[in-house]
Design an enzyme around this catalytic site. Structure first.
Site, PDB file in Angstrom:
ATOM      1  N   ASP A 175      29.962  -8.475  18.401  1.00  0.00           N
ATOM      2  CA  ASP A 175      31.325  -7.762  18.618  1.00  0.00           C
ATOM      3  C   ASP A 175      31.517  -6.556  19.632  1.00  0.00           C
ATOM      4  O   ASP A 175      30.189  -6.393  20.147  1.00  0.00           O
ATOM      5  CB  ASP A 175      31.797  -7.102  17.274  1.00  0.00           C
ATOM      6  CG  ASP A 175      33.117  -6.628  17.138  1.00  0.00           C
ATOM      7  OD1 ASP A 175      33.857  -7.086  18.066  1.00  0.00           O
ATOM      8  OD2 ASP A 175      33.516  -5.808  16.328  1.00  0.00           O
TER       9      ASP A 175
ATOM     10  N   GLU B  61      33.381  -6.731  25.126  1.00  0.00           N
ATOM     11  CA  GLU B  61      34.293  -6.959  26.306  1.00  0.00           C
ATOM     12  C   GLU B  61      33.628  -6.216  27.577  1.00  0.00           C
ATOM     13  O   GLU B  61      33.998  -6.828  28.526  1.00  0.00           O
ATOM     14  CB  GLU B  61      35.619  -6.612  25.939  1.00  0.00           C
ATOM     15  CG  GLU B  61      36.601  -7.257  24.858  1.00  0.00           C
ATOM     16  CD  GLU B  61      35.868  -7.027  23.533  1.00  0.00           C
ATOM     17  OE1 GLU B  61      35.393  -5.907  23.304  1.00  0.00           O
ATOM     18  OE2 GLU B  61      36.125  -7.962  22.742  1.00  0.00           O
TER      19      GLU B  61
ATOM     20  N   ASP C  93      41.149  -8.836  16.421  1.00  0.00           N
ATOM     21  CA  ASP C  93      41.853  -8.332  15.515  1.00  0.00           C
ATOM     22  C   ASP C  93      43.258  -8.506  15.088  1.00  0.00           C
ATOM     23  O   ASP C  93      44.242  -7.973  15.681  1.00  0.00           O
ATOM     24  CB  ASP C  93      41.544  -6.634  15.758  1.00  0.00           C
ATOM     25  CG  ASP C  93      40.295  -6.359  15.426  1.00  0.00           C
ATOM     26  OD1 ASP C  93      39.494  -7.106  15.049  1.00  0.00           O
ATOM     27  OD2 ASP C  93      40.020  -4.965  16.158  1.00  0.00           O
TER      28      ASP C  93
HETATM   29  C1  GLC Z   1      36.249  -4.593  15.686  1.00  0.00           C
HETATM   30  C2  GLC Z   1      36.078  -5.973  15.085  1.00  0.00           C
HETATM   31  C3  GLC Z   1      36.179  -5.937  13.625  1.00  0.00           C
HETATM   32  C4  GLC Z   1      35.498  -5.179  13.002  1.00  0.00           C
HETATM   33  C5  GLC Z   1      35.388  -3.683  13.343  1.00  0.00           C
HETATM   34  C6  GLC Z   1      34.321  -2.827  12.772  1.00  0.00           C
HETATM   35  O1  GLC Z   1      37.605  -4.247  15.619  1.00  0.00           O
HETATM   36  O2  GLC Z   1      37.053  -6.829  15.896  1.00  0.00           O
HETATM   37  O3  GLC Z   1      36.158  -7.439  13.378  1.00  0.00           O
HETATM   38  O4  GLC Z   1      35.815  -5.273  11.541  1.00  0.00           O
HETATM   39  O5  GLC Z   1      35.380  -3.691  14.827  1.00  0.00           O
HETATM   40  O6  GLC Z   1      33.139  -3.343  13.325  1.00  0.00           O
END
Ligand code: GLC
Length: 661
Positions: free
Chosen positions: A306, A309, A418
Site C-alpha cells: 500500500d 503511488e 479507497d
Molecule cells: C490506505 C489504504 C487502505 C488502508 C489504509 C490504512 O487508505 O488504501 O486500504 O486501510 O490506508 O492502512
C-alpha cells in the site's frame, strides 16, 4: 501485427517483455507531433468505441472524457476525477477498424478521448521520450491477446486467494483477529483470509509486529489450522527511527530516494516521517524484497502493498513552506487570506512539487522522481515478487498492490483502492473489471461494502453479489466507519448463502482464471467482445461476460428487487436460492426483467454451454470436487482446470478434465 515506434530517449520501464521490431515512418493510424512535448492525434468515427485504461474512472467505453495517468492517493473517486492510483496506458479503438495503442511512458500522460472535441482522440505528454506500440488486429479480443502476449503472463495467486477475505483498518491485537475468525466460523459464513492492516505493526514500521503478538508463528499456524491465512499490509515508506534495522540499513547502504544534495528525502506517511526505498534501484529492490522474509519465515503466504503511488501526506520542505505562510498569516494582518492558508495546507499532500524533490538511482544514473513517478508501485511489488522467486521459485504467494503500471501485472494483482460505500461505486467497480483485464490485471477486486463512509446491509449484500465473481473477494472498510463484517448485520444466513455461492462456483471461477492467465486471455469481457455485431450488446456497460460460459448482471441500485437484463442470445438463467436449491429457466434472446432478491445470486449460461457447481464449503480447502454437478445445456462439455493451488505446475496436462452435462 505489432509495431514499435521509438521517440527520443525513453526510460526502459520493462513493461514489455518480448522483442517487438522497430517500425519507421508514419503511423498506420493517426499522427504524431513532437514539436512541443508529444502529441498523438486520431479522428474517431462516430461509432468507434475506445476501450482500455485499466483502473480508471467512468465507463467501459472511455469516450467523452479526459483521463490522466498520474498515480494518485485520492480516496474520493467522484465522477470528475481524472486520475486514480494506477497508470495503465493501453487503449483500443474498436469500430470499422480495430487497433490498440500502448504508450509506454512512466510520467504524467493525458488521454483526451473526445473531451475537447467529441470526434478527436488526443494523447499528450510533457516530453517526447517514449515507446509507442501499435497493435493491429481483426477484432478487439485479438488485439488484447496480442498486447497481453508482449507484456508477459499475468500473475497467478495461490488457490486460497479465491476464497473470501475479511479486512478492516483498526484490527490490532491477536484477539481482534481471533474475534473475526470466530465471528465467521461460528455462523458458518465461509472465510479463507483475514487481512492485517497497519495496526499489526509496531508504530507502523514495516516488517515489525506490535507488542501484542507474543508468538506470531504459533498464531499464524493456529489460524492456518482453522483454514485462515493472515495477510499483512506492507507500506512504501520506512519510518525514520534510530535503531530500527530497516531504517538503519537503508541509510547506511544509500537505498533510500535522495534529494539533489544527496540527503535522504523525507515524506510523512502513517508512521510520521519516512524515507522511500528506491524501488527502481536494483540493489535496493533486492534488499527491500528480502525483508518480506521476516513474515514469510513466520508462516505468512500473502501480502498487500500500500501507499505506493507513493502517497505523501507532506514533505519536510512542504511543511516548512506552510509554517512560514502560517507565521505570516498569524503575524502580518491582511497579508495572507484564510483561503490561501487553507489551500496551502490542503495542497501539501501528493504534491507534484515534491515529486521533483527526490531522485532514483537507476544503474548509476540519477533520475528525478517525477520522470518515472508512475512506476513506483509497480517496482515495489516487483521487489516482493522477485523475492518470492528467491524464497521458493515453485511456490505461489498472494500479492496485490494499490498503485500499478502495466508490467506489474506479472508480479501481483491490484485492489481498486479507497472506494466508498456508495451504490455508484458498485457500478464503477464492475466497469473497471474488463478494462483491467485488457491491461493484464486479472487478480483484482474492490473493497466490498465500500471502504470509506458507512455501508448498509443491502449495499454490502449487493457488493458481495458482484464480489462473488471477482477473483479478489474482500470486505474492507476504513477506521471510524460502521462495523462492516458480515456478522454485524441481521439474518447472517443471507451472508452465509451469498458467500457460499462463491465457494460453489470456485471450480468454474478458478478454471476460467487459470485459462485466462495461461492463454493471455480475459476473465471478464465486455459483451461487445463476444457479440461484436450486436448493436445493443456493444453499448451495454452493466453486464459482463465471465470466462467462456457465463454472463453476469449484478443489481446495483438500492431497493431494487431485480433488474432488466439484455440477452444477446438465448441463455439459461440459473439462480442460487437461499434454501440451497438452484432455479433454472431458458430465456430467449432479448430484454428480460429478472427478479433477484438480496439473498440470491443470478447468472446466465450461454447457449450450448455448461458449468460445474460444487456444494458450498466454508473454506477453499474443503470444497469437495466430488459434489460437482453440471448446470446448463444438455450435451455440453466443460474443461475443468484444477491443480494443487500452491505450486506452479501449470503445464501439467493432468490439470485438465473434460466434464459433460
Ligand atoms: C490506505 C489504504 C487502505 C488502508 C489504509 C490504512 O487508505 O488504501 O486500504 O486501510 O490506508 O492502512
Amino acid at each position: 501485427m505489432i509495431y514499435k515506434y521509438l521517440y527520443g530517449n525513453p526510460f526502459d520501464t520493462e513493461a514489455v517483455t518480448s522483442e517487438v521490431p522497430l517500425a519507421e515512418g508514419a503511423l498506420p493510424f493517426g499522427s504524431v507531433d513532437t514539436e512541443d512535448g508529444f502529441c498523438f492525434t486520431f479522428i474517431m468515427e462516430e461509432n468507434d468505441i475506445v476501450y482500455g485504461l485499466g483502473e480508471s474512472n467512468r465507463g467501459i467505453n472511455k469516450r467523452g472524457y479526459c483521463y490522466v495517468s498520474d498515480c494518485s492517493d485520492d480516496p474520493n473517486h467522484t465522477e470528475d476525477k481524472r486520475s486514480l492510483y494506477a497508470a495503465h496506458n493501453f487503449i483500443l479503438i474498436s469500430g470499422n477498424r480495430n487497433f490498440g495503442l500502448f504508450f509506454d511512458y512512466p510520467s504524467v500522460i493525458t488521454f483526451d478521448i473526445g473531451y475537447t472535441r467529441m470526434d478527436t482522440l488526443q494523447v499528450t505528454c510533457g516530453s517526447a521520450d517514449l515507446n509507442l506500440y501499435v497493435i493491429e488486429g481483426g477484432s478487439a479480443p485479438d488485439i488484447v491477446k496480442q498486447f497481453r502476449r508482449i507484456i508477459g503472463r499475468s500473475y497467478i495467486p495461490p488457490k486460497f486467494a479465491f476464497g473470501f477475505g475479511q479486512s478492516r483498518w483498526g484490527y490490532k491485537t491477536e484477539k481482534d483477529f481471533l474475534d473475526v475468525a470466530e465471528g465467521y466460523r461460528c455462523r458458518h459464513i465461509p472465510l479463507d483470509m483475514i487481512y492485517m492492516d497497519i495496526d499489526y505493526m509496531d508504530s507502523y514500521k514495516d516488517f515489525t509486529l506490535n507488542e501484542d503478538f507474543n508468538d506470531f508463528p504459533e498464531f499464524v499456524r493456529k489460524m492456518k489450522e482453522n483454514h485462515i491465512q493472515m495477510i499483512p499490509i506492507i507500506d512504501a515508506g520506512v519510518k525514520i527511527e534510530k535503531g530500527y534495522d530497516v531504517y538503519e540499513e537503508g541509510v547506511k547502504n544509500r537505498y533510500f530516494c535522495q534529494r539533489e544534495d544527496g540527503s535522504d528525502f523525507v515524506a510523512a506517511v502513517w508512521p510520521g516521517d519516512t524515507h522511500f526505498p528506491d524501488m527502481l534501484n536494483e540493489d535496493a529492490r533486492k534488499w527491500f524484497g528480502d525483508k518480506y522474509r521476516f513474515l514469510t519465515d513466520q508462516g505468512i503466504e500473502g501480502f498487500w502493498n500500500d501507499m505506493n503511488e507513493p502517497a505523501i501526506f507532506y514533505s519536510s520542505e512542504g511543511l516548512e513552506e506552510a509554517k512560514e505562510l502560517a507565521r505570516r498569516f498569524a503575524e502580518e494582518e491582511n497579508t495572507v487570506h484564510v483561503w490561501e492558508m487553507g489551500g496551502k495546507l490542503q495542497s501539501l499532500a501528493n504534491s507534484h512539487e515534491d515529486y521533483r524533490r527526490f531522485y532514483h538511482n537507476v544503474n548509476g544514473e540519477r533520475i528525478r522522481h517525477d520522470r518515472v513517478h508512475n512506476l513506483f508501485g509497480y517496482y515495489m511489488t516487483r521487489a516482493a515478487g522477485e523475492a518470492f522467486e528467491r524464497i521458493d521459485p515453485n511456490r505461489r504467494f498472494l500479492m496485490f498492490s494499490r498503485s500499478s503500471y502495466i508490467g506489474m501485472h506479472r508480479y501481483g494483482g491490484i485492489w481498486t483502492g479507497d472506494n466508498k460505500s456508495w451504490w455508484s461505486h458498485l457500478l464503477l467497480n464492475l466497469k473497471m473489471m474488463p478494462s483491467l483485464n485488457m491491461c493484464g490485471f486479472l487478480y483484482t477486486g474492490a473493497d466490498l461494502g465500500g471502504f470509506g463512509a458507512d455501508t448498509t446491509r443491502d449495499l454490502l449484500l449487493r457488493f458481495l453479489a458482484l464480489g462473488v465473481f471477482t477473483p479478489l473477494m474482500r470486505n474492507h472498510s476504513a477506521l471510524g466507519t460502521r462495523q462492516q463484517e458480515c456478522y454485524q448485520f441481521e439474518n447472517t444466513e443471507d451472508f452465509r448463502h451469498v458467500i457460499g455461492v462463491r465457494y460453489r462456483l470456485i471450480p468454474y471461477l478458478y478454471s476460467e482464471y487459470m485459462k485466462a492467465a495461461l492463454n493471455d486471455d480475459m476473465y471478464f469481457r465486455p459483451l461487445a467482445f463476444v457479440y461484436p455485431d450486436d448493436r445493443t450488446a456493444r453499448r451495454i456497460e452493466d453486464q459482463l461476460m465471465l470466462g467462456n460460459e457465463i454472463m453476469i448482471a449484478p443489481v446495483y441500485e438500492q431497493n431494487a428487487d431485480g433488474r432488466f437484463v439484455y440477452l444477446p442470445e438465448e441463455m439459461k438463467l440459473i439462480k442460487f436460492l437461499p434454501d440451497g436449491t438452484i432455479f433454472e429457466e431458458i430465456l430467449a434472446k432479448g430484454i428480460h426483467r429478472i427478479d433477484v432478491a438480496l439473498n440470491e445470486i443470478a447468472l446466465f449460461i450461454r447457449s450450448g454451454k455448461c458449468i460445474p457447481v460444487a456444494d458450498a464449503a466454508e473454506c477453499v480447502d474443503s470444497i469437495d470436487y466430488g459434489t460437482i454437478r453440471m448446470y446448463g445445456y444438455e450435451g455440453a462439455e466443460y474443461t475443468l482446470y484444477n491443480d494443487d493451488g500452491i505450486h506452479k505446475d501449470y503445464d501439467n496436462k493432468e490439470n485438465y478434465t473434460v466434464l459433460r452435462k
